[in-house]
Design a protein around this motif. Sequence first.
Motif, PDB file in Angstrom:
ATOM      1  N   VAL A  22     -15.590   2.833  20.531  1.00  0.00           N
ATOM      2  CA  VAL A  22     -14.691   2.351  21.594  1.00  0.00           C
ATOM      3  C   VAL A  22     -13.298   2.930  21.371  1.00  0.00           C
ATOM      4  N   GLU A  23     -12.825   2.884  20.144  1.00  0.00           N
ATOM      5  CA  GLU A  23     -11.499   3.420  19.821  1.00  0.00           C
ATOM      6  C   GLU A  23     -11.421   4.917  20.135  1.00  0.00           C
ATOM      7  N   LEU A  24     -12.448   5.659  19.761  1.00  0.00           N
ATOM      8  CA  LEU A  24     -12.484   7.098  20.047  1.00  0.00           C
ATOM      9  C   LEU A  24     -12.443   7.362  21.551  1.00  0.00           C
ATOM     10  N   ILE A  25     -13.304   6.705  22.299  1.00  0.00           N
ATOM     11  CA  ILE A  25     -13.391   6.932  23.750  1.00  0.00           C
ATOM     12  C   ILE A  25     -12.078   6.567  24.433  1.00  0.00           C
ATOM     13  N   GLU A  26     -11.510   5.428  24.053  1.00  0.00           N
ATOM     14  CA  GLU A  26     -10.222   5.024  24.630  1.00  0.00           C
ATOM     15  C   GLU A  26      -9.145   6.056  24.311  1.00  0.00           C
TER      16      GLU A  26
END
Length: 179
Positions: A22-26
Motif C-alpha cells: 500500500v505504501e509503495l503504490i501510494e
Amino acid sequence: MDTAATGLTFRDATDADVDELVELIESAYRGDASRAGWTTEADILQGQRTDPEGVLAVIKSPDGRLLTVEREGRIVACCQLEHRGDHAYFGMFAVSPGLQGGGLGKVILTEAERLARETWGVTQMHMTVISVRDDLIAWYERRGYRRTGRTTPFPYGDERFGIPQRDDLEFELLVKELA
C-alpha cells in the motif's frame, strides 16, 4: 547486461506484504512523494490510490496474483496479473518513485507478460489507463500496447479510487498481442 534487472527477485505477494505494498503504490501515484517519479497522478487525483483491503483482495484472488519485485530485501515494485479467459489483465503497477526512469518498469512489464503467457497460455494482455495520462499511455505504446478507444467511466464519488480534481476522467483499454 540490463542493469535495471540486476539484483531483482520476483515473487507472489503474501498477506504480510500488504502494508508495504500500500505504501509503495501510494508513493508512486499520490501526494508529494509521487512527484519524485514520473507516474504521479497527484495533479488529477487526490486521496488514496488503494487501501489494505484492495491489495489483500488482489493477493487472495483465485484467478490472479500480485507480483512483488524486491531488491536487497525491500519491495521496490509490484503489479497485478489476473487471468480473464483468453487474456490477462495487468494492473496495480507501481515502481518506487526514486527508481522510475531507469528501465525497471520495462523489465517488470516484460516479466509480467512472460508469466501471463507461460502460466495461462493467453495471447493478449489488457490494461486500463486514465485516458488523460498521455505520457503514461505513450510509454505503454512504445512497449507494443495499442489504444482501443474503448472507455469506461471513472468511479466518481467512490473515494476508494481517489478524489478527482477534474471532471473528464475515464479509463481507456490498452491491449497488446503477446507473442
